[in-house]
Scaffold this active site. Structure first.
Site, PDB file in Angstrom:
ATOM      1  N   SER A   1      -3.226  -0.225  14.537  1.00  0.00           N
ATOM      2  CA  SER A   1      -4.382   0.993  14.570  1.00  0.00           C
ATOM      3  C   SER A   1      -4.690   1.138  16.183  1.00  0.00           C
ATOM      4  O   SER A   1      -4.666   0.369  16.937  1.00  0.00           O
ATOM      5  CB  SER A   1      -5.211   0.930  13.707  1.00  0.00           C
ATOM      6  OG  SER A   1      -6.226   2.005  14.119  1.00  0.00           O
TER       7      SER A   1
ATOM      8  N   GLY B   1       0.897  -1.205   0.162  1.00  0.00           N
ATOM      9  CA  GLY B   1       0.090   0.099  -0.088  1.00  0.00           C
ATOM     10  C   GLY B   1       0.972   1.132  -0.050  1.00  0.00           C
ATOM     11  O   GLY B   1       0.637   1.989   0.632  1.00  0.00           O
TER      12      GLY B   1
ATOM     13  N   ILE C   1      -5.078   9.995  11.300  1.00  0.00           N
ATOM     14  CA  ILE C   1      -3.910  10.698  10.459  1.00  0.00           C
ATOM     15  C   ILE C   1      -4.823  10.981   9.167  1.00  0.00           C
ATOM     16  O   ILE C   1      -5.677  10.458   8.628  1.00  0.00           O
ATOM     17  CB  ILE C   1      -2.664   9.673   9.994  1.00  0.00           C
ATOM     18  CG1 ILE C   1      -2.401   8.778  11.247  1.00  0.00           C
ATOM     19  CG2 ILE C   1      -1.864  10.064   9.218  1.00  0.00           C
ATOM     20  CD1 ILE C   1      -1.658   9.685  12.079  1.00  0.00           C
TER      21      ILE C   1
ATOM     22  N   ASN D   1       1.752  -2.321   5.504  1.00  0.00           N
ATOM     23  CA  ASN D   1       0.885  -1.170   5.525  1.00  0.00           C
ATOM     24  C   ASN D   1      -0.415  -1.088   5.076  1.00  0.00           C
ATOM     25  O   ASN D   1      -1.289  -0.347   5.194  1.00  0.00           O
ATOM     26  CB  ASN D   1       1.849   0.192   5.175  1.00  0.00           C
ATOM     27  CG  ASN D   1       0.839   1.406   4.856  1.00  0.00           C
ATOM     28  OD1 ASN D   1       0.618   1.864   5.654  1.00  0.00           O
ATOM     29  ND2 ASN D   1       0.484   1.756   3.328  1.00  0.00           N
TER      30      ASN D   1
ATOM     31  N   ASN E   1      -2.403  -7.739  -4.888  1.00  0.00           N
ATOM     32  CA  ASN E   1      -3.389  -7.556  -4.094  1.00  0.00           C
ATOM     33  C   ASN E   1      -3.074  -8.426  -2.698  1.00  0.00           C
ATOM     34  O   ASN E   1      -2.578  -9.718  -3.047  1.00  0.00           O
ATOM     35  CB  ASN E   1      -4.985  -8.341  -4.557  1.00  0.00           C
ATOM     36  CG  ASN E   1      -5.944  -8.354  -3.608  1.00  0.00           C
ATOM     37  OD1 ASN E   1      -5.491  -8.143  -2.399  1.00  0.00           O
ATOM     38  ND2 ASN E   1      -6.937  -8.860  -3.947  1.00  0.00           N
TER      39      ASN E   1
ATOM     40  N   ARG F   1      -0.297   5.631  -1.627  1.00  0.00           N
ATOM     41  CA  ARG F   1      -0.929   6.779  -1.175  1.00  0.00           C
ATOM     42  C   ARG F   1      -0.728   6.828   0.356  1.00  0.00           C
ATOM     43  O   ARG F   1      -0.220   5.959   0.968  1.00  0.00           O
ATOM     44  CB  ARG F   1      -2.538   6.659  -1.442  1.00  0.00           C
ATOM     45  CG  ARG F   1      -2.863   6.566  -2.743  1.00  0.00           C
ATOM     46  CD  ARG F   1      -4.391   6.569  -2.966  1.00  0.00           C
ATOM     47  NE  ARG F   1      -4.645   5.255  -2.768  1.00  0.00           N
ATOM     48  CZ  ARG F   1      -6.041   4.940  -2.308  1.00  0.00           C
ATOM     49  NH1 ARG F   1      -6.280   5.915  -1.521  1.00  0.00           N
ATOM     50  NH2 ARG F   1      -6.467   3.721  -2.012  1.00  0.00           N
TER      51      ARG F   1
ATOM     52  N   TYR G   1     -12.532  -3.910  11.757  1.00  0.00           N
ATOM     53  CA  TYR G   1     -11.167  -3.543  11.420  1.00  0.00           C
ATOM     54  C   TYR G   1     -10.250  -3.628  12.746  1.00  0.00           C
ATOM     55  O   TYR G   1      -9.346  -3.940  12.991  1.00  0.00           O
ATOM     56  CB  TYR G   1     -11.470  -1.978  11.105  1.00  0.00           C
ATOM     57  CG  TYR G   1     -10.347  -1.050  10.995  1.00  0.00           C
ATOM     58  CD1 TYR G   1      -9.421  -0.942   9.813  1.00  0.00           C
ATOM     59  CD2 TYR G   1      -9.746  -0.177  12.120  1.00  0.00           C
ATOM     60  CE1 TYR G   1      -8.563  -0.160   9.578  1.00  0.00           C
ATOM     61  CE2 TYR G   1      -8.815   0.557  11.817  1.00  0.00           C
ATOM     62  CZ  TYR G   1      -8.069   0.476  10.730  1.00  0.00           C
ATOM     63  OH  TYR G   1      -7.129   1.224  10.689  1.00  0.00           O
ATOM     64  N   SER G   2     -10.927  -3.462  14.024  1.00  0.00           N
ATOM     65  CA  SER G   2     -10.443  -3.654  15.337  1.00  0.00           C
ATOM     66  C   SER G   2     -10.043  -5.182  15.255  1.00  0.00           C
ATOM     67  O   SER G   2      -8.683  -5.312  15.969  1.00  0.00           O
ATOM     68  CB  SER G   2     -11.315  -3.269  16.474  1.00  0.00           C
ATOM     69  OG  SER G   2     -11.867  -1.890  16.470  1.00  0.00           O
TER      70      SER G   2
ATOM     71  N   LYS H   1      -6.725  -5.333  13.347  1.00  0.00           N
ATOM     72  CA  LYS H   1      -5.594  -4.727  13.940  1.00  0.00           C
ATOM     73  C   LYS H   1      -4.991  -5.288  15.102  1.00  0.00           C
ATOM     74  O   LYS H   1      -3.837  -5.441  15.445  1.00  0.00           O
ATOM     75  CB  LYS H   1      -5.938  -3.306  14.047  1.00  0.00           C
ATOM     76  CG  LYS H   1      -6.178  -2.326  12.695  1.00  0.00           C
ATOM     77  CD  LYS H   1      -5.026  -2.602  11.770  1.00  0.00           C
ATOM     78  CE  LYS H   1      -5.146  -1.729  10.302  1.00  0.00           C
ATOM     79  NZ  LYS H   1      -4.177  -1.711   9.495  1.00  0.00           N
TER      80      LYS H   1
HETATM   81  P1  NAP Z   1      -5.194   5.060   2.455  1.00  0.00           P
HETATM   82  O1  NAP Z   1      -4.848   6.191   2.089  1.00  0.00           O
HETATM   83  O2  NAP Z   1      -6.642   4.567   2.160  1.00  0.00           O
HETATM   84  O3  NAP Z   1      -4.260   4.081   1.609  1.00  0.00           O
HETATM   85  C1  NAP Z   1      -4.293   2.675   1.427  1.00  0.00           C
HETATM   86  C2  NAP Z   1      -3.186   2.051   0.713  1.00  0.00           C
HETATM   87  O4  NAP Z   1      -3.412   0.570   0.998  1.00  0.00           O
HETATM   88  C3  NAP Z   1      -3.420   2.382  -0.687  1.00  0.00           C
HETATM   89  O5  NAP Z   1      -2.094   2.367  -1.208  1.00  0.00           O
HETATM   90  C4  NAP Z   1      -3.923   1.262  -1.391  1.00  0.00           C
HETATM   91  O6  NAP Z   1      -3.555   0.836  -2.787  1.00  0.00           O
HETATM   92  C5  NAP Z   1      -3.482   0.049  -0.365  1.00  0.00           C
HETATM   93  N1  NAP Z   1      -4.362  -1.138  -0.759  1.00  0.00           N
HETATM   94  C6  NAP Z   1      -5.650  -1.338  -0.103  1.00  0.00           C
HETATM   95  N2  NAP Z   1      -5.874  -2.500  -0.268  1.00  0.00           N
HETATM   96  C7  NAP Z   1      -4.881  -3.327  -0.745  1.00  0.00           C
HETATM   97  C8  NAP Z   1      -4.627  -4.793  -1.120  1.00  0.00           C
HETATM   98  N3  NAP Z   1      -5.730  -5.580  -0.979  1.00  0.00           N
HETATM   99  N4  NAP Z   1      -3.503  -5.000  -1.628  1.00  0.00           N
HETATM  100  C9  NAP Z   1      -2.698  -4.063  -1.852  1.00  0.00           C
HETATM  101  N5  NAP Z   1      -2.711  -2.645  -1.489  1.00  0.00           N
HETATM  102  C10 NAP Z   1      -3.915  -2.497  -0.963  1.00  0.00           C
HETATM  103  O7  NAP Z   1      -4.688   4.326   3.865  1.00  0.00           O
HETATM  104  P2  NAP Z   1      -3.890   5.137   4.860  1.00  0.00           P
HETATM  105  O8  NAP Z   1      -4.710   5.889   5.863  1.00  0.00           O
HETATM  106  O9  NAP Z   1      -2.677   5.541   4.224  1.00  0.00           O
HETATM  107  O10 NAP Z   1      -3.705   3.750   5.878  1.00  0.00           O
HETATM  108  C11 NAP Z   1      -2.546   3.081   5.841  1.00  0.00           C
HETATM  109  C12 NAP Z   1      -2.481   2.022   6.965  1.00  0.00           C
HETATM  110  O11 NAP Z   1      -2.379   2.752   8.288  1.00  0.00           O
HETATM  111  C13 NAP Z   1      -3.648   1.092   6.710  1.00  0.00           C
HETATM  112  O12 NAP Z   1      -3.251  -0.283   7.256  1.00  0.00           O
HETATM  113  C14 NAP Z   1      -4.668   1.715   8.004  1.00  0.00           C
HETATM  114  O13 NAP Z   1      -5.498   0.777   8.680  1.00  0.00           O
HETATM  115  C15 NAP Z   1      -3.584   2.234   8.873  1.00  0.00           C
HETATM  116  N6  NAP Z   1      -4.192   3.365   9.769  1.00  0.00           N
HETATM  117  C16 NAP Z   1      -4.638   4.683   9.333  1.00  0.00           C
HETATM  118  C17 NAP Z   1      -5.039   5.422   9.921  1.00  0.00           C
HETATM  119  C18 NAP Z   1      -5.571   7.005   9.601  1.00  0.00           C
HETATM  120  O14 NAP Z   1      -5.905   7.606  10.274  1.00  0.00           O
HETATM  121  N7  NAP Z   1      -5.315   7.030   8.252  1.00  0.00           N
HETATM  122  C19 NAP Z   1      -4.964   5.216  11.435  1.00  0.00           C
HETATM  123  C20 NAP Z   1      -4.693   4.125  11.962  1.00  0.00           C
HETATM  124  C21 NAP Z   1      -4.231   3.207  10.930  1.00  0.00           C
HETATM  125  P3  NAP Z   1      -4.209   1.477  -3.897  1.00  0.00           P
HETATM  126  O15 NAP Z   1      -3.885   2.908  -4.221  1.00  0.00           O
HETATM  127  O16 NAP Z   1      -3.975   0.733  -5.123  1.00  0.00           O
HETATM  128  O17 NAP Z   1      -5.920   1.382  -3.660  1.00  0.00           O
END
Ligand code: NAP
Length: 242
Positions: free
Chosen positions: A140, A8, A186, A88, A59, A11, A153-154, A157
């Site tokens: 998370s 991931g 975030i 990630n 994937n 982004r 989700y919980s 994680k």
């Molecule tokens: P995001 O902006 O939605 O980006 C998600 C990323 O995961 C993208 O690069 C997406 O790829 C990739 N992805 C999703 N499903 C996938 C799959 N099946 N195989 C390969 N790649 C996949 O999310 P983010 O906020 O950066 O989150 C990153 C991590 O941090 C996640 O694990 C999330 O649970 C954790 N997190 C985030 C927050 C927050 O507040 N943002 C808080 C706690 C934990 P594509 O671009 O190709 O879709």
């Protein structure tokens, strides 16, 4: 060349992690699922900063895709191995448990938890043989404290945290460390539907975090100096612990 794989990486937090690992001298494998344009942007950002990166789409929840992509990468890079893995990739599909659909439960568990298993298992053998590796799992706040509407989700994680602790014990003798970073709120696409105004009052720092602030914690665990730190969870949440 030292290689790091960030699932991931196209982004959000993953992109910031890719950039910071590249600045630290790693050649970064930028994984993504669908969004090739965003992944290209991550690669271009890294190249413009003088770093090295290649795209590695698969994937994470599809075991065959994971194995095929990593088999091919190893064939094309004889003698090389991925020494830093950042699990990630993640999604959220919130719903109250009483309304939760099978698909919502399965999709989140398969991506966030099974994905960790498929990718880590595939890369672990080389880390153990080479007697060096760093595995960092993005969990998370929701996996630590729980959150209404996020039982799927919980569970994924919290599962990652349990797996991290067990794997850390298994692989410590071979100088492979396994740790978690637990972000709070975030600013990324994942939280674009959440109004910061509704939550920032309960965050001691008074704001949502930025992806690069999570990347700093990942970089710490990825460092060679973090060799005696394993099985840990480092929160990056502006002081929000409940
Ligand atoms: P995001 O902006 O939605 O980006 C998600 C990323 O995961 C993208 O690069 C997406 O790829 C990739 N992805 C999703 N499903 C996938 C799959 N099946 N195989 C390969 N790649 C996949 O999310 P983010 O906020 O950066 O989150 C990153 C991590 O941090 C996640 O694990 C999330 O649970 C954790 N997190 C985030 C927050 C927050 O507040 N943002 C808080 C706690 C934990 P594509 O671009 O190709 O879709």
């Amino acid at each position: 060349m030292k290689y790091a794989l960030v699932t991931g990486g196209s982004r959000g937090i993953g992109r910031a992690v890719c950039q910071s690992l590249a600045k630290a001298g790693y050649s970064v494998l930028v994984n993504y699922a669908r969004n090739r344009e965003a992944a290209e942007q991550t690669r271009e950002l890294i190249l413009s900063e003088g770093g090295s990166a290649e795209l590695l789409p698969f994937n994470v929840s599809n075991k065959n895709e994971v194995d095929k992509a990593l088999d091919l990468w190893e064939t094309e890079h004889p003698g090389e191995y991925v020494s830093v893995l950042v699990n990630n990739a993640g999604i959220r599909e919130d719903n109250l448990m009483v309304f939760m659909q099978d698909e919502q439960w399965n999709h989140v568990l398969e991506t966030n938890l099974f994905g960790f298993f498929y990718v880590t298992r595939r890369l672990l053998k080389n880390m153990l043989t080479k007697r060096y590796g760093r595995i960092i799992n993005i969990t998370s706040l929701s996996g630590l404290t729980g959150m209404q509407g996020q039982t799927n989700y919980s569970a994924s994680k919290a599962g990652l945290i349990g797996a991290t602790r067990s794997l850390a014990m298994e692989v410590a003798p071979r100088k492979v460390t396994v740790n978690c970073v637990a972000p709070g709120f975030i600013e990324t696409d994942m939280t674009s539907d959440i109004d910061p105004e509704q939550h920032k009052g309960r965050i001691p720092a008074g704001r949502f975090g930025k992806p690069h602030e999570v990347a700093a914690a990942v970089l710490f665990f990825a460092g060679e100096n973090a060799s005696y730190i394993t099985g840990q969870v480092l929160s990056v949440n502006g002081g929000l612990h409940t």
